[in-house]
Design an enzyme around this catalytic site. Sequence first.
Site, PDB file in Angstrom:
ATOM      1  N   ASP A 149       0.812  -1.181  -0.053  1.00 30.89           N
ATOM      2  CA  ASP A 149      -0.021   0.135  -0.005  1.00 30.89           C
ATOM      3  C   ASP A 149       0.931   1.245   0.196  1.00 30.89           C
ATOM      4  OD1 ASP A 149      -2.448   1.954   0.981  1.00 30.89           O
ATOM      5  OD2 ASP A 149      -3.337  -0.070   0.933  1.00 30.89           O
ATOM      6  N   ASN A 284     -13.705  -0.346  -7.389  1.00 37.30           N
ATOM      7  CA  ASN A 284     -14.879   0.713  -7.171  1.00 37.30           C
ATOM      8  C   ASN A 284     -15.447   1.217  -8.413  1.00 37.30           C
ATOM      9  OD1 ASN A 284     -13.769   0.417  -4.508  1.00 37.30           O
ATOM     10  ND2 ASN A 284     -13.021   2.377  -4.246  1.00 37.30           N
TER      11      ASN A 284
END
Length: 417
Positions: A149, A284
């Site tokens: 990340d 998303n």
Amino acid sequence: MNERDTEGWSRRDLLKSAATGGVLVGLGAVVLDRMDRYIVGAREADAATAAASVSDVHHERIELGGDSPLTLIVGAYSETSSQSLRTREDVAFVQRDRRLTLYSTPGDATSDRATAGDQILPWGIDRVDADVAHDEGAKGEGVHVGIIDSGIDASHPDIEANLADPSDDGNHRAWAECRGEDCTHPWSDDGGHGTHVAGTVAARAGDGGIVGVAPDATLHALKVCGAGGGCRTSDIVAAIRYAADQGWDVVNLSLGSAQPSPALQAAGQYARGAGTLLVAAAGNRGQPDSVGYPAAYDEFVAVSATDIDDEIASFSSTGPEVDIAAPGKGVCSALVDGYGVRDGTSMASPHVTGAVAQLLAAGYSPEAALEELAATAEDLGLTSDEQGAGLLDVAASLGYDSGDDGTGDGTSCPPGA
């Protein structure tokens, strides 16, 4: 192919600068970052040598062993060179070294540290009955979790106790530069996303703050994304390989792209062969048949997002590749210097990563852990493309009573509002 990138540098200009000494030491990496980057998957040593030799400038090399070993050469190639490499039988693929993005949208943030009495039970932790597991003493102790990340805030009071020793350079790695004000380590979080993910996985309960799914698991920061959220495919591949080589148990990837990536699939095969499980956010895009990569590959556990009403979140990607669902809308977790609520399949994925850690700590093998998560998931009455096997149920997967189904403090976040 466009000879000029978005910053106005042409290949000819860059190479001319190199020849005349007009660029400082370290030119190779800088040029590679500005030019047309590709990843070449070489099956044989001759192919790897050829790919390295025709790269216009500096190249990088990533070895992926296992049942189908590949050597990945990351370089800058002309159209002619890349097409020539594609014709070789000993080259598995030639793909662009694309930028992937983090799968979340910023929500409300608070900059204050929680104080005694301010502890929040995030609704997602309660909804998947992780708190029930905690009450039974199941907290993921002894399991190592890699967070691929934007880094992790090493000083956050809810995370620092579970972070692998920062003084040991092997415990954390950075492929992207930290540019924030609090870059204590190369792998420090300058965007907040990685810290939020890490908090959902393994924030430790105390007098204040929040608690994660596996509050005794050990966290490792693998920083591949900068503050803006962009992450190179080649860096993600290198991070997956690094985690597998370290023998870490499970890795969370709250990022992806709509574009397939054989390099990421190869890295997934390498990690799974080494016994490292990979959990990835579905994406998303908010549409059917839109699960992104790497989540869409079989080597990764694809996680869709639900809301507090047990509906599929409007933003969540769905499709036949979805394996399981988890809370992802209005999720409170840690941020750099505070706490905040965020939306995204980025927030759903770490719930599952923490659950995997719980099962591995309980003695399950990697494959058995995945089977148990699927077998005990709660059917929300959604389609399989939306929920996969169903909503994650941590308590049920460990054999505990899972009838709670509460939602904790809802979408409140310390200091509570």
